[in-house]
Structure formats: C-alpha cells, structure tokens
Design a protein around this motif. Structure first.
Motif, PDB file in Angstrom:
ATOM      1  N   LEU A   1      -7.284   8.386   7.617  1.00 56.98           N
ATOM      2  CA  LEU A   1      -6.145   7.993   6.791  1.00 56.98           C
ATOM      3  C   LEU A   1      -6.522   7.093   5.616  1.00 56.98           C
ATOM      4  O   LEU A   1      -5.733   6.927   4.691  1.00 56.98           O
ATOM      5  CB  LEU A   1      -5.103   7.255   7.635  1.00 56.98           C
ATOM      6  N   THR A   2      -7.696   6.509   5.658  1.00 59.02           N
ATOM      7  CA  THR A   2      -8.104   5.527   4.658  1.00 59.02           C
ATOM      8  C   THR A   2      -8.787   6.210   3.475  1.00 59.02           C
ATOM      9  O   THR A   2      -9.573   7.130   3.666  1.00 59.02           O
ATOM     10  CB  THR A   2      -9.083   4.515   5.290  1.00 59.02           C
ATOM     11  N   PRO A   3      -8.475   5.753   2.249  1.00 65.30           N
ATOM     12  CA  PRO A   3      -9.169   6.337   1.092  1.00 65.30           C
ATOM     13  C   PRO A   3     -10.639   5.928   1.055  1.00 65.30           C
ATOM     14  O   PRO A   3     -11.013   4.867   1.552  1.00 65.30           O
ATOM     15  CB  PRO A   3      -8.414   5.761  -0.107  1.00 65.30           C
ATOM     16  N   LYS A   4     -11.446   6.792   0.476  1.00 70.46           N
ATOM     17  CA  LYS A   4     -12.883   6.528   0.385  1.00 70.46           C
ATOM     18  C   LYS A   4     -13.147   5.265  -0.433  1.00 70.46           C
ATOM     19  O   LYS A   4     -13.977   4.445  -0.089  1.00 70.46           O
ATOM     20  CB  LYS A   4     -13.598   7.725  -0.240  1.00 70.46           C
ATOM     21  N   ILE A   5     -12.433   5.129  -1.539  1.00 64.59           N
ATOM     22  CA  ILE A   5     -12.520   3.918  -2.357  1.00 64.59           C
ATOM     23  C   ILE A   5     -11.302   3.087  -2.022  1.00 64.59           C
ATOM     24  O   ILE A   5     -10.190   3.417  -2.401  1.00 64.59           O
ATOM     25  CB  ILE A   5     -12.561   4.264  -3.854  1.00 64.59           C
ATOM     26  N   ASP A   6     -11.518   2.021  -1.281  1.00 63.58           N
ATOM     27  CA  ASP A   6     -10.408   1.216  -0.786  1.00 63.58           C
ATOM     28  C   ASP A   6      -9.857   0.326  -1.890  1.00 63.58           C
ATOM     29  O   ASP A   6     -10.560  -0.531  -2.413  1.00 63.58           O
ATOM     30  CB  ASP A   6     -10.870   0.370   0.393  1.00 63.58           C
ATOM     31  N   PRO A   7      -8.573   0.494  -2.260  1.00 68.35           N
ATOM     32  CA  PRO A   7      -7.990  -0.336  -3.319  1.00 68.35           C
ATOM     33  C   PRO A   7      -7.785  -1.783  -2.885  1.00 68.35           C
ATOM     34  O   PRO A   7      -7.582  -2.654  -3.713  1.00 68.35           O
ATOM     35  CB  PRO A   7      -6.655   0.345  -3.613  1.00 68.35           C
ATOM     36  N   ALA A   8      -7.894  -2.071  -1.596  1.00 69.70           N
ATOM     37  CA  ALA A   8      -7.703  -3.434  -1.108  1.00 69.70           C
ATOM     38  C   ALA A   8      -8.858  -4.346  -1.493  1.00 69.70           C
ATOM     39  O   ALA A   8      -8.745  -5.566  -1.409  1.00 69.70           O
ATOM     40  CB  ALA A   8      -7.540  -3.431   0.407  1.00 69.70           C
ATOM     41  N   LEU A   9      -9.961  -3.760  -1.914  1.00 66.62           N
ATOM     42  CA  LEU A   9     -11.091  -4.590  -2.316  1.00 66.62           C
ATOM     43  C   LEU A   9     -10.828  -5.313  -3.622  1.00 66.62           C
ATOM     44  O   LEU A   9     -11.549  -6.228  -3.972  1.00 66.62           O
ATOM     45  CB  LEU A   9     -12.364  -3.743  -2.407  1.00 66.62           C
ATOM     46  N   ASP A  10      -9.799  -4.862  -4.363  1.00 68.41           N
ATOM     47  CA  ASP A  10      -9.286  -5.520  -5.563  1.00 68.41           C
ATOM     48  C   ASP A  10     -10.374  -5.807  -6.587  1.00 68.41           C
ATOM     49  O   ASP A  10     -10.801  -6.942  -6.787  1.00 68.41           O
ATOM     50  CB  ASP A  10      -8.554  -6.809  -5.178  1.00 68.41           C
ATOM     51  N   PHE A  11     -10.792  -4.749  -7.261  1.00 70.07           N
ATOM     52  CA  PHE A  11     -11.787  -4.870  -8.319  1.00 70.07           C
ATOM     53  C   PHE A  11     -11.140  -5.022  -9.691  1.00 70.07           C
ATOM     54  O   PHE A  11     -11.748  -4.713 -10.696  1.00 70.07           O
ATOM     55  CB  PHE A  11     -12.687  -3.625  -8.346  1.00 70.07           C
ATOM     56  N   ASP A  12      -9.892  -5.489  -9.747  1.00 71.95           N
ATOM     57  CA  ASP A  12      -9.165  -5.561 -11.020  1.00 71.95           C
ATOM     58  C   ASP A  12      -9.925  -6.360 -12.072  1.00 71.95           C
ATOM     59  O   ASP A  12     -10.044  -5.957 -13.225  1.00 71.95           O
ATOM     60  CB  ASP A  12      -7.794  -6.210 -10.816  1.00 71.95           C
TER      61      ASP A  12
ATOM     62  N   PHE B   1      -2.927   0.178  19.153  1.00 66.64           N
ATOM     63  CA  PHE B   1      -2.445   1.271  18.320  1.00 66.64           C
ATOM     64  C   PHE B   1      -1.335   0.791  17.383  1.00 66.64           C
ATOM     65  O   PHE B   1      -1.360   1.079  16.183  1.00 66.64           O
ATOM     66  CB  PHE B   1      -1.950   2.425  19.205  1.00 66.64           C
ATOM     67  N   CYS B   2      -0.372   0.060  17.931  1.00 71.75           N
ATOM     68  CA  CYS B   2       0.758  -0.408  17.108  1.00 71.75           C
ATOM     69  C   CYS B   2       0.297  -1.362  16.015  1.00 71.75           C
ATOM     70  O   CYS B   2       0.710  -1.235  14.856  1.00 71.75           O
ATOM     71  CB  CYS B   2       1.812  -1.073  17.992  1.00 71.75           C
ATOM     72  N   ILE B   3      -0.562  -2.294  16.359  1.00 72.49           N
ATOM     73  CA  ILE B   3      -1.046  -3.254  15.359  1.00 72.49           C
ATOM     74  C   ILE B   3      -1.854  -2.547  14.279  1.00 72.49           C
ATOM     75  O   ILE B   3      -1.667  -2.786  13.081  1.00 72.49           O
ATOM     76  CB  ILE B   3      -1.888  -4.357  16.041  1.00 72.49           C
ATOM     77  N   THR B   4      -2.742  -1.656  14.685  1.00 71.06           N
ATOM     78  CA  THR B   4      -3.600  -0.953  13.730  1.00 71.06           C
ATOM     79  C   THR B   4      -2.785  -0.043  12.817  1.00 71.06           C
ATOM     80  O   THR B   4      -2.995  -0.021  11.601  1.00 71.06           O
ATOM     81  CB  THR B   4      -4.659  -0.130  14.479  1.00 71.06           C
ATOM     82  N   MET B   5      -1.857   0.705  13.393  1.00 69.74           N
ATOM     83  CA  MET B   5      -1.057   1.616  12.569  1.00 69.74           C
ATOM     84  C   MET B   5      -0.114   0.854  11.642  1.00 69.74           C
ATOM     85  O   MET B   5       0.120   1.279  10.517  1.00 69.74           O
ATOM     86  CB  MET B   5      -0.283   2.595  13.454  1.00 69.74           C
ATOM     87  N   LYS B   6       0.409  -0.277  12.100  1.00 72.79           N
ATOM     88  CA  LYS B   6       1.269  -1.082  11.229  1.00 72.79           C
ATOM     89  C   LYS B   6       0.476  -1.559  10.017  1.00 72.79           C
ATOM     90  O   LYS B   6       0.935  -1.476   8.879  1.00 72.79           O
ATOM     91  CB  LYS B   6       1.824  -2.278  11.992  1.00 72.79           C
ATOM     92  N   ARG B   7      -0.744  -2.031  10.267  1.00 73.70           N
ATOM     93  CA  ARG B   7      -1.595  -2.492   9.173  1.00 73.70           C
ATOM     94  C   ARG B   7      -1.927  -1.344   8.222  1.00 73.70           C
ATOM     95  O   ARG B   7      -1.894  -1.500   7.003  1.00 73.70           O
ATOM     96  CB  ARG B   7      -2.865  -3.117   9.746  1.00 73.70           C
ATOM     97  N   GLN B   8      -2.208  -0.157   8.780  1.00 79.28           N
ATOM     98  CA  GLN B   8      -2.543   0.996   7.935  1.00 79.28           C
ATOM     99  C   GLN B   8      -1.341   1.453   7.119  1.00 79.28           C
ATOM    100  O   GLN B   8      -1.471   1.761   5.934  1.00 79.28           O
ATOM    101  CB  GLN B   8      -3.055   2.156   8.803  1.00 79.28           C
ATOM    102  N   ILE B   9      -0.164   1.484   7.724  1.00 77.10           N
ATOM    103  CA  ILE B   9       1.045   1.891   6.996  1.00 77.10           C
ATOM    104  C   ILE B   9       1.382   0.886   5.905  1.00 77.10           C
ATOM    105  O   ILE B   9       1.766   1.268   4.790  1.00 77.10           O
ATOM    106  CB  ILE B   9       2.215   2.092   7.979  1.00 77.10           C
TER     107      ILE B   9
ATOM    108  N   TYR C   1      -0.162   5.296  -1.645  1.00 76.78           N
ATOM    109  CA  TYR C   1      -0.866   6.559  -1.459  1.00 76.78           C
ATOM    110  C   TYR C   1      -0.375   7.218  -0.182  1.00 76.78           C
ATOM    111  O   TYR C   1       0.086   6.573   0.741  1.00 76.78           O
ATOM    112  CB  TYR C   1      -2.388   6.384  -1.436  1.00 76.78           C
ATOM    113  N   LEU C   2      -0.419   8.535  -0.190  1.00 76.58           N
ATOM    114  CA  LEU C   2      -0.018   9.331   0.950  1.00 76.58           C
ATOM    115  C   LEU C   2      -1.204  10.222   1.305  1.00 76.58           C
ATOM    116  O   LEU C   2      -1.600  11.068   0.509  1.00 76.58           O
ATOM    117  CB  LEU C   2       1.208  10.181   0.596  1.00 76.58           C
ATOM    118  N   PRO C   3      -1.789  10.022   2.493  1.00 78.01           N
ATOM    119  CA  PRO C   3      -3.010  10.757   2.819  1.00 78.01           C
ATOM    120  C   PRO C   3      -2.810  12.207   3.230  1.00 78.01           C
ATOM    121  O   PRO C   3      -3.759  12.874   3.571  1.00 78.01           O
ATOM    122  CB  PRO C   3      -3.599   9.944   3.974  1.00 78.01           C
ATOM    123  N   PHE C   4      -1.580  12.693   3.206  1.00 79.37           N
ATOM    124  CA  PHE C   4      -1.320  14.071   3.606  1.00 79.37           C
ATOM    125  C   PHE C   4      -0.838  14.876   2.407  1.00 79.37           C
ATOM    126  O   PHE C   4      -0.137  14.354   1.548  1.00 79.37           O
ATOM    127  CB  PHE C   4      -0.270  14.115   4.717  1.00 79.37           C
ATOM    128  N   THR C   5      -1.172  16.153   2.376  1.00 79.08           N
ATOM    129  CA  THR C   5      -0.775  16.992   1.253  1.00 79.08           C
ATOM    130  C   THR C   5       0.535  17.715   1.518  1.00 79.08           C
ATOM    131  O   THR C   5       1.063  18.362   0.634  1.00 79.08           O
ATOM    132  CB  THR C   5      -1.864  18.043   0.950  1.00 79.08           C
TER     133      THR C   5
END
Length: 186
Positions: free
Chosen positions: A78-89, A153-161, A169-173
């Motif tokens: 579910l995670t993008p290859k280039i993670d936007p959370a790294l904040d390279f702004d 599972f709940c904690i991890t999925m909440k963080r991912q959502i 971003y939506l990881p599904f087409t």
C-alpha cells in the motif's frame, strides 16, 4: 582421474540445478499475467493452512508470525515507493502532487503486486511445512495472540490510512478516472 570424475559430476549437478531454476523461472513468467488465478490459488493455500491449524489445534505461534509477515507485506504493497512523508520540500526532493495543476506522477508501489503475491505464497508454504514439525508447536494461549494481532492490525492500518489521506494517494486503480487519448476519442 579422480579429479575429472568429480568435476564432471559436479558439473552435471550444477547443470541440473541451473536447468531446474530456468524451468521454475519460466513457470513464474507464464503465471505473471494471470492475476486473479494467482490470488485465488494463494487464498486457497492460506485456507488450507488455516484448516490444518484448526483441525490439529496447534502451531499458533507459526500462524501469528505468518499473520504479522503478511501484514507487513500488505503495508509495503500500500505504500508508495517514494514516501512523501520524508518531506523533501526544502531540498526540492520527490513528493506526490497535491494540487490539480501539479505534474502527474503515477503511484508506484514499494512492493509490486507480483512480488507481494510471491512472498505471500512462499511464506504460506513455509508456514505449512512448519506445521509438520512438533518443535514449532509451542504451547501458548491463542486468544492473546489474536488480540495482539487485531490491535496491531488496527493501529497499523489506521496509520496507513491517515498517511494516504494526508498525502492524497489511492493505491488501487479500481474506480480511478481513465483518460483517453485524443486519437481514441473519435
């Protein structure tokens, strides 16, 4: 004389394993385009594993470890290859577009679908093999493991959502808009 026999027999063994790996890779290559069939087979394999666990009432640690591993694979899927959370702004590094007028960057997964499927199947087969050995049947109170897994599972999925909502971003087409070329619109 002895050296030549050893060399030729080891050469034959290495040729056999090379041929075996080529056959296996050819099988995987032919299987790649059949996504639905692959996932149905993976689900059937997981159900066989769970049926074995249910019938023999054991190997809960193996099941828990397999569940955690599958959860980690799913998060990587579910995670993008280039993670936007790294904040390279500030540094002008990569980030996902957040506005309609920004450059389009397709969603590229950290773990591609085929590798996700392959890791799920391989780990389930290893887990199934582990259920044939009593050494892996460690006595535990299984409801605690179930509660740990559900909580994790709940904690991890909440963080991912929340991550998906924050970076839009939506990881599904499925149900994403599809654009036509100018030539195809006629």
């Amino acid at each position: 004389m002895m050296n030549e026999e050893t060399t030729s027999s080891s050469g034959g063994v290495s040729k056999y394993f090379i041929r075996l790996s080529q056959t296996y890779q050819s099988f995987l290559d032919r299987l790649t385009p059949h996504t639905k069939f692959r996932w149905v087979a993976a689900v059937v394999l997981i159900l066989v594993f769970l049926l074995r666990i249910f019938i023999y009432q054991g190997w809960y640690i193996v099941t828990y470890a397999l569940g955690i591993y599958h959860l980690n694979l799913f998060i990587a899927f579910l995670t993008p290859k280039i993670d936007p959370a790294l904040d390279f702004d500030d540094e002008g590094g990569p980030e996902l577009p957040t506005k309609a007028n920004e450059e389009f960057r397709p969603f590229i997964r950290r773990l591609p679908e085929f590798k996700f499927w392959y890791a799920v199947v391989k780990s389930t087969v290893i887990g199934l093999i582990c259920t044939f050995f009593e050494v892996f049947d460690v006595p535990v109170f299984w409801p605690i493991l179930v509660m740990y897994f559900i909580t994790l599972f709940c904690i991890t999925m909440k963080r991912q959502i929340m991550h998906m909502i924050k970076y839009r971003y939506l990881p599904f087409t499925h149900n994403k808009p599809r654009y036509q070329r100018v030539n195809d619109a006629k």
